[in-house]
Scaffold this motif. Structure first.
Motif, PDB file in Angstrom:
ATOM      1  N   THR A 102       0.842  -1.200   0.000  1.00 28.17           N
ATOM      2  CA  THR A 102       0.000   0.000   0.000  1.00 28.17           C
ATOM      3  C   THR A 102       0.878   1.251   0.000  1.00 28.17           C
ATOM      4  OG1 THR A 102      -0.134  -0.060   2.424  1.00 28.17           O
ATOM      5  CG2 THR A 102      -1.886  -1.150   1.198  1.00 28.17           C
ATOM      6  N   VAL A 103       0.578   2.163  -0.917  1.00 28.72           N
ATOM      7  CA  VAL A 103       1.297   3.439  -1.010  1.00 28.72           C
ATOM      8  C   VAL A 103       0.272   4.563  -1.096  1.00 28.72           C
ATOM      9  CG1 VAL A 103       3.409   2.512  -2.068  1.00 28.72           C
ATOM     10  CG2 VAL A 103       1.474   3.143  -3.526  1.00 28.72           C
ATOM     11  N   SER A 104       0.696   5.772  -0.725  1.00 31.69           N
ATOM     12  CA  SER A 104      -0.250   6.893  -0.700  1.00 31.69           C
ATOM     13  C   SER A 104      -0.609   7.385  -2.094  1.00 31.69           C
ATOM     14  CB  SER A 104       0.319   8.047   0.130  1.00 31.69           C
ATOM     15  OG  SER A 104       1.556   8.481  -0.416  1.00 31.69           O
ATOM     16  N   ASP A 105       0.307   7.180  -3.043  1.00 34.46           N
ATOM     17  CA  ASP A 105       0.018   7.595  -4.430  1.00 34.46           C
ATOM     18  C   ASP A 105       0.729   6.640  -5.391  1.00 34.46           C
ATOM     19  OD1 ASP A 105       2.653   8.254  -4.110  1.00 34.46           O
ATOM     20  OD2 ASP A 105       2.346  10.414  -4.125  1.00 34.46           O
TER      21      ASP A 105
ATOM     22  N   LEU B 152      -8.566   8.784  -2.302  1.00 28.02           N
ATOM     23  CA  LEU B 152      -8.999   9.769  -1.312  1.00 28.02           C
ATOM     24  C   LEU B 152      -9.759  10.885  -2.017  1.00 28.02           C
ATOM     25  CD1 LEU B 152      -5.738  10.009   0.858  1.00 28.02           C
ATOM     26  CD2 LEU B 152      -7.755   8.566   1.229  1.00 28.02           C
ATOM     27  N   LEU B 153     -10.881  11.285  -1.455  1.00 24.94           N
ATOM     28  CA  LEU B 153     -11.746  12.275  -2.094  1.00 24.94           C
ATOM     29  C   LEU B 153     -11.535  13.688  -1.549  1.00 24.94           C
ATOM     30  CD1 LEU B 153     -15.028  10.161  -2.176  1.00 24.94           C
ATOM     31  CD2 LEU B 153     -13.223  10.330  -3.906  1.00 24.94           C
TER      32      LEU B 153
ATOM     33  N   SER C 246      -2.963  11.691   2.896  1.00 24.29           N
ATOM     34  CA  SER C 246      -2.708  10.300   3.277  1.00 24.29           C
ATOM     35  C   SER C 246      -3.522   9.931   4.504  1.00 24.29           C
ATOM     36  CB  SER C 246      -1.218  10.084   3.555  1.00 24.29           C
ATOM     37  OG  SER C 246      -0.799  10.889   4.657  1.00 24.29           O
ATOM     38  N   LEU C 247      -3.524   8.630   4.820  1.00 24.15           N
ATOM     39  CA  LEU C 247      -4.260   8.121   5.960  1.00 24.15           C
ATOM     40  C   LEU C 247      -3.306   7.587   7.027  1.00 24.15           C
ATOM     41  CD1 LEU C 247      -6.990   6.077   4.053  1.00 24.15           C
ATOM     42  CD2 LEU C 247      -7.339   8.261   5.234  1.00 24.15           C
ATOM     43  N   ASN C 248      -3.795   7.527   8.250  1.00 24.57           N
ATOM     44  CA  ASN C 248      -3.051   6.870   9.311  1.00 24.57           C
ATOM     45  C   ASN C 248      -2.836   5.406   8.927  1.00 24.57           C
ATOM     46  OD1 ASN C 248      -3.480   5.003  11.852  1.00 24.57           O
ATOM     47  ND2 ASN C 248      -2.479   6.859  12.568  1.00 24.57           N
TER      48      ASN C 248
END
Length: 279
Positions: free
Chosen positions: A205-208, A249-250, A255-257
């Protein structure tokens, strides 16, 4: 008087502070761990794990949820000590103990080979969560809790530069550690290779720059890799993943925790599998 017979004058000794003997400590010895909090101790009492000692306030002792379990634990040799809240706060170093704490042997990690074998025996297409450097005990505990709650079969953590299983992690996991194995490995890259050799498809999993997590193939054994709180997945770990995925993400938050991302990824896998059964 000769030189050899001269008397030696001693300097007067200064008044030294008296050393007070230390009061006996009720904290667990170095080879023991504390588990505290209602949910954590309740899960512990309902497990087969050996408990050496329990500190409990009078109010909690006679709580219907605990009384019979504490009585049964005492019959097995566990020491039950009734203490006041202040004393329990001293023992737990002001942790949020909620009126009860237990002394147990240190957490026993599961070997990687055993984790893989157990996971495959429990489920035809098991899911294992791999953590790449989670340092916050609260995050680690929350991820373990989500992993168990969403039906995955285990967690893998690195031995270096990452949080291990501590009292704070046990508390944050809220009893999940009594039902979910955790493996600690020296080489995370080698662990990912072993999972691949065992038939697991590894999603990092990556943020982008990753594919949408909604496009993953949820069939077969799956490994979900979650990066550290600040840096995310290391470049080395990314190279050992089969596919990199991102959670769309909308909003404007970039990013998420880590624990939230883990929960969403696990839920998406189970959602897809459920939909596949329905249709």
């Amino acid at each position: 008087m000769t030189e050899s017979t001269k008397s030696i004058k001693l300097k007067p000794r200064k008044n030294l502070p008296k050393i007070q003997p230390k009061a006996p400590s009720e904290k667990p010895p170095a080879d023991q761990d504390l588990v505290y909090g209602k949910h954590s101790v309740l899960s512990l009492l309902n497990s087969d794990r050996q408990i050496n000692r329990i500190w409990v306030t009078p109010k909690m002792h006679y709580d219907p949820r605990f009384y019979s379990l504490l009585t049964a634990a005492k019959a097995k040799g566990t020491i039950i000590d009734e203490v006041e809240m202040l004393r329990l706060s001293q023992i737990t170093e002001n942790a949020n103990h909620q009126g009860i704490a237990a002394q147990v042997s240190p957490y026993v990690y599961t070997e990687l080979e055993d984790l893989i074998t157990q996971a495959k025996s429990q489920k035809e297409a098991p899911v294992i969560v791999i953590l790449d450097g989670i340092n916050d005990p609260q995050n680690l505990g929350a991820i373990i809790r989500s992993t168990e709650a969403l039906g995955a079969q285990g967690v893998i953590i690195p031995q270096r530069r990452a949080a291990g299983i501590t009292s704070a992690v046990v508390k944050a996991a809220a009893g999940a550690l009594e039902h979910l194995p955790v493996t600690r490995v020296v080489n995370l890259s080698r662990a990912l290779e072993q999972l691949k050799e065992a038939g697991f498809w590894i999603y990092g999993t990556v943020s982008d720059h990753g594919k949408s997590i909604q496009t993953i193939d949820s069939k077969g054994p799956i490994g979900i890799v979650i990066g550290s709180e600040g840096k995310g997945l290391s470049l080395l770990t990314q190279r050992y993943c089969d596919v990199l995925v991102s959670i769309p993400l909308l909003g404007k938050t970039p990013s998420l925790n880590a624990s939230v991302a883990a929960a969403i990824a696990l839920y998406e896998v189970e959602r897809q599998r459920l939909m596949a059964k329905v249709y």
